[in-house]
Design an enzyme around this catalytic site. Sequence first.
Site, PDB file in Angstrom:
ATOM      1  CG  ASP A  86      -0.224   0.070   2.537  1.00  0.00           C
ATOM      2  OD1 ASP A  86       0.750  -0.681   2.709  1.00  0.00           O
ATOM      3  OD2 ASP A  86      -0.640   0.869   3.410  1.00  0.00           O
ATOM      4  CD  GLU A 181       4.443   0.751   6.786  1.00  0.00           C
ATOM      5  OE1 GLU A 181       5.316   1.073   7.608  1.00  0.00           O
ATOM      6  OE2 GLU A 181       4.003   1.532   5.915  1.00  0.00           O
TER       7      GLU A 181
END
Length: 414
Positions: A86, A181
């Site tokens: 991400d 994350e």
Amino acid sequence: MANEQYEGLLDRFLKYVKTETRSNPAATTVPSDPKETAFLKELAGEPEGLGLANVHINQQSSYLMATIPSNLDYQVPVLGLIAHVDTADFNAHNVNPQIVENYDGHSPIQLDGDGKYQLTVDEFPALRNYQGNTLITTDGSTLLGADDKSGVAEIITLAAYLVAHPEVKHGEIRIGLGPDEEIGTGADHFDVADFGADIAYTVDGGPLGELEYETFNAAQAEIEIEGKDVHTAVAKGTMVNAIQVAIDLHNSLPAHERAERTAGREGFFHLYKFTGTVDHATMTYIIRDHDRQSFEERKHLLKRIVTGLNTELGADHISMKLYDQYYNLKDALKGHMEVVELAKQAMENLGITPNIYPVRGGTDGSTISYLGLPTPNLFAGGENMHSRFEYVSLQTMERAVDVLLEIIRLNSRQ
């Protein structure tokens, strides 16, 4: 080492960053955004195509996991390599990477066609470190996504090299590529048992040589203020201005303990979201400190301020949700510093000076280490992350592959 070990690295990176995978902090699903799920499913085709073993998306964590089987006839620690797919809370739609070949180390780099955004050595002096390098930048309208698609590309490129070169001896290697994350929730669900590694590294750091094993302790506070909006002509003794209450709350915190006024091991309170009318206001803080006791004291201070203001207002106009996000990685690695020494030795063997310092942030390795798998963080190459000024050096990405290979070699000693 031969350039063959970097084959496909740039192409993979360029392909990955063009797929939007920004995580969603408001979601309650895992992953937080369907785009991450779609990317992980597509990405699974690469380890499958390489013939890696046990390629699957873990149901608990949504991490894409795969195994490079050992080709040794003796046992060594199982090594894990982890990165996240991400990207951060900045525009990541239609990423259009630009390639600057053989950068001269001093000239401005124009990002957009209108001349509004550029990288200059005056503002970004680290550019001087990249003379002769190939740099990948944004076009000024989005972030790049080197955090952490550089790490993803490096790990997959390493896997491809090892598969193509069975003469390179190595123990069992586990790969974990995960979501979320950037919103601090992805590693909460990490399945250590399924991953099955003895030691691991997140490949999620910045410039050449970064080796991180001391991070912040981190918490987030979400504050809601219910005001009472009446006409200003009759406001005295009746109106509760939610905006003013928010200002009073913020001004009750130490003014010198803000992110922009601190460095090194100094902790802070950072107000990074605020919306407000007289009737209703919201505030979101992140709280950071390397020292656990100071971290707890910061949280207690914020609680006391909220309680005091509610008492002053005569009612509970302020509500707060305060929760921990991660803890200092250094505390979790006590008794397991051999994993840090292994990476340090690998870098030194390659002529890379390890850059070890207290990180003013965190990594998935913090949470994963507290789950029982020692996981410091290695450089992946990105600079100016989370912004339109993000860039990465191809040569630094190649050196990251070198370090991973050297760690594998050192870990494979009998």
